[in-house]
Enzyme design. Sequence first.
Site, PDB file in Angstrom:
ATOM      1  N   ARG A  89      -0.158   5.184  17.862  1.00  0.00           N
ATOM      2  CA  ARG A  89       1.187   4.633  18.078  1.00  0.00           C
ATOM      3  C   ARG A  89       1.907   5.307  19.241  1.00  0.00           C
ATOM      4  NH1 ARG A  89       3.312   3.352  11.938  1.00  0.00           N
ATOM      5  NH2 ARG A  89       2.680   1.168  11.992  1.00  0.00           N
TER       6      ARG A  89
ATOM      7  N   LYS B 174      -4.951  -7.051  -2.752  1.00  0.00           N
ATOM      8  CA  LYS B 174      -4.184  -7.932  -3.631  1.00  0.00           C
ATOM      9  C   LYS B 174      -3.874  -9.280  -3.013  1.00  0.00           C
ATOM     10  CE  LYS B 174      -2.012  -4.665  -6.673  1.00  0.00           C
ATOM     11  NZ  LYS B 174      -0.798  -3.937  -7.009  1.00  0.00           N
TER      12      LYS B 174
ATOM     13  N   GLY C 282      -2.522  -2.470   8.362  1.00  0.00           N
ATOM     14  CA  GLY C 282      -2.779  -1.046   8.560  1.00  0.00           C
ATOM     15  C   GLY C 282      -4.197  -0.633   8.221  1.00  0.00           C
TER      16      GLY C 282
ATOM     17  N   GLY D  83       3.079  -3.621   7.846  1.00  0.00           N
ATOM     18  CA  GLY D  83       3.994  -4.513   7.137  1.00  0.00           C
ATOM     19  C   GLY D  83       4.633  -5.536   8.060  1.00  0.00           C
TER      20      GLY D  83
HETATM   21  P1  ADP Z   1      -4.272  -4.191   5.228  1.00  0.00           P
HETATM   22  O1  ADP Z   1      -3.587  -2.834   5.196  1.00  0.00           O
HETATM   23  O2  ADP Z   1      -5.234  -4.304   6.355  1.00  0.00           O
HETATM   24  O3  ADP Z   1      -3.284  -5.325   5.166  1.00  0.00           O
HETATM   25  P2  ADP Z   1      -4.666  -4.172   2.364  1.00  0.00           P
HETATM   26  O4  ADP Z   1      -3.682  -3.069   2.252  1.00  0.00           O
HETATM   27  O5  ADP Z   1      -4.287  -5.502   1.874  1.00  0.00           O
HETATM   28  O6  ADP Z   1      -5.169  -4.281   3.900  1.00  0.00           O
HETATM   29  O7  ADP Z   1      -6.000  -3.769   1.586  1.00  0.00           O
HETATM   30  C1  ADP Z   1      -6.737  -2.629   1.868  1.00  0.00           C
HETATM   31  C2  ADP Z   1      -7.342  -2.047   0.630  1.00  0.00           C
HETATM   32  O8  ADP Z   1      -8.085  -3.011  -0.093  1.00  0.00           O
HETATM   33  C3  ADP Z   1      -8.329  -0.941   0.962  1.00  0.00           C
HETATM   34  O9  ADP Z   1      -7.821   0.289   0.490  1.00  0.00           O
HETATM   35  C4  ADP Z   1      -9.612  -1.341   0.237  1.00  0.00           C
HETATM   36  O10 ADP Z   1     -10.253  -0.265  -0.428  1.00  0.00           O
HETATM   37  C5  ADP Z   1      -9.095  -2.347  -0.782  1.00  0.00           C
HETATM   38  N1  ADP Z   1     -10.150  -3.281  -1.209  1.00  0.00           N
HETATM   39  C6  ADP Z   1     -10.840  -4.143  -0.460  1.00  0.00           C
HETATM   40  N2  ADP Z   1     -11.765  -4.796  -1.198  1.00  0.00           N
HETATM   41  C7  ADP Z   1     -11.648  -4.338  -2.449  1.00  0.00           C
HETATM   42  C8  ADP Z   1     -12.333  -4.608  -3.683  1.00  0.00           C
HETATM   43  N3  ADP Z   1     -13.308  -5.516  -3.737  1.00  0.00           N
HETATM   44  N4  ADP Z   1     -11.942  -3.926  -4.788  1.00  0.00           N
HETATM   45  C9  ADP Z   1     -10.938  -3.012  -4.722  1.00  0.00           C
HETATM   46  N5  ADP Z   1     -10.254  -2.709  -3.594  1.00  0.00           N
HETATM   47  C10 ADP Z   1     -10.615  -3.358  -2.479  1.00  0.00           C
HETATM   48 MG    MG Z   2      -2.693  -1.713   3.576  1.00  0.00          MG
END
Ligand code: ADP
Ligand code: MG
Length: 403
Positions: free
Chosen positions: A42, A204, A357, A380
Amino acid sequence: MSVRTTTVRDLSDEQLKGKRVLVRADFNVPQNDQRRITDDTRIKAASPTLQHLLKRGAKPIVLSHLGRPKGTPDPRYSLDVVAVRLQAILGSTVRFCDTTDSEDALERSRSLAEGDVLLLENTRFLPGEESNDRELSRRLARLGDVFVNDAFGTAHRAHASTAGVTEFLRPAVAGLLMQRELDFLGASLKDAKRPFVAVLGGSKISGKIDVISHLLPKVDAMLIGGAMACTFFRARGFETGQSLVEHDRVDMARKILETAESRLTLPHDAIVARSVDDPESARAVRADSIPPDHAMLDIGPETSQSYGRAIKSAKTVLWNGPMGVFETAAFAGGTRAIADAMAAGASQGAITIVGGGDSAAAVGQAGLSDRMSHVSTGGGASLEFLEGKILPGVNALDTRSAT
Ligand code: ADP
Ligand code: MG
């Protein structure tokens, strides 16, 4: 005709030469227990705007937050460490002021020498920052003659230093990083070259429903991975074993499947294991055959291949959310395959964009950040932007008509 945000490039030399330019940057970097910065992405990302200003003889007075100090000074979140790193990255003198809203800060902004940068202390040490206090905004506005917001990562928050200050300080324009983020996450997706493929994963579905509904009508294909795939599997009536399923979202997942029809693709196979802590038990199974005592922790090898092919034949790819628990090597294969395919696509001329992130961290971990068209610095904020929401930190800036 459309309206677009004014940027530092739109300011004339007279508007910049010798002027104090109040820059809101996003130096919210991770640090370890010894307060060592563990990732300076950053800080590097903010430097083009500062270089641009220095080159034109402007005097940058920089504001940022770091961590969540809750409106009171906390030495763990001092920006003093950022000042040192920023100076090394810029190659210009960075002066650090250990207050933000003070006569000393104001005096130092006025006596700053041309060629130097002044970094003020963490804006979140101030009680009025997050409440967008009007009096604080007014006082911050005295620190500059021009306002530049380059803090994309905080643009989804209406705080005193991101939005409030613009009421008292004009021109108020976007920095180069902010512009880049808006161009890639906004303009390039609105008018995306086709085929346009979105890859969505993460933990999620609930946090991503609005992104799914906003993007689904725009894309040619949406490839689903991560734990969110399991909620869709439930909607299809599959056994999901110990997988992370959001039971209160199954109906919603079913509705999305109905409206999306063939545009939404679920994994055909999965890497399952008894738990994240038992990578020895990891194996690939068909998506409809997840054993009751196992959890899906990654997409399977066939899915990695077919998603990879779809990505490589696309002209625009947007990725948000890892395909599996990429933090553990046994479950990182699917995420790595997406990153590899996107890097390959980009080298063939496709636009490849990474938002979120954890997704950005995964791409960094694979050493592929530089091979993407764009890796968003806003977690976010990029999500809210992809949901089609208006970001208050952007909305507060000057606009101009563009044809
Ligand atoms: P981003 O930050 O890129 O938007 P998220 O915060 O939505 O992504 O999700 C990231 C998290 O999702 C990671 O910590 C990863 O371990 C978890 N994750 C991905 N696939 C699974 C799974 N099948 N079961 C549990 N956790 C998962
Ligand atoms: Mg995340």
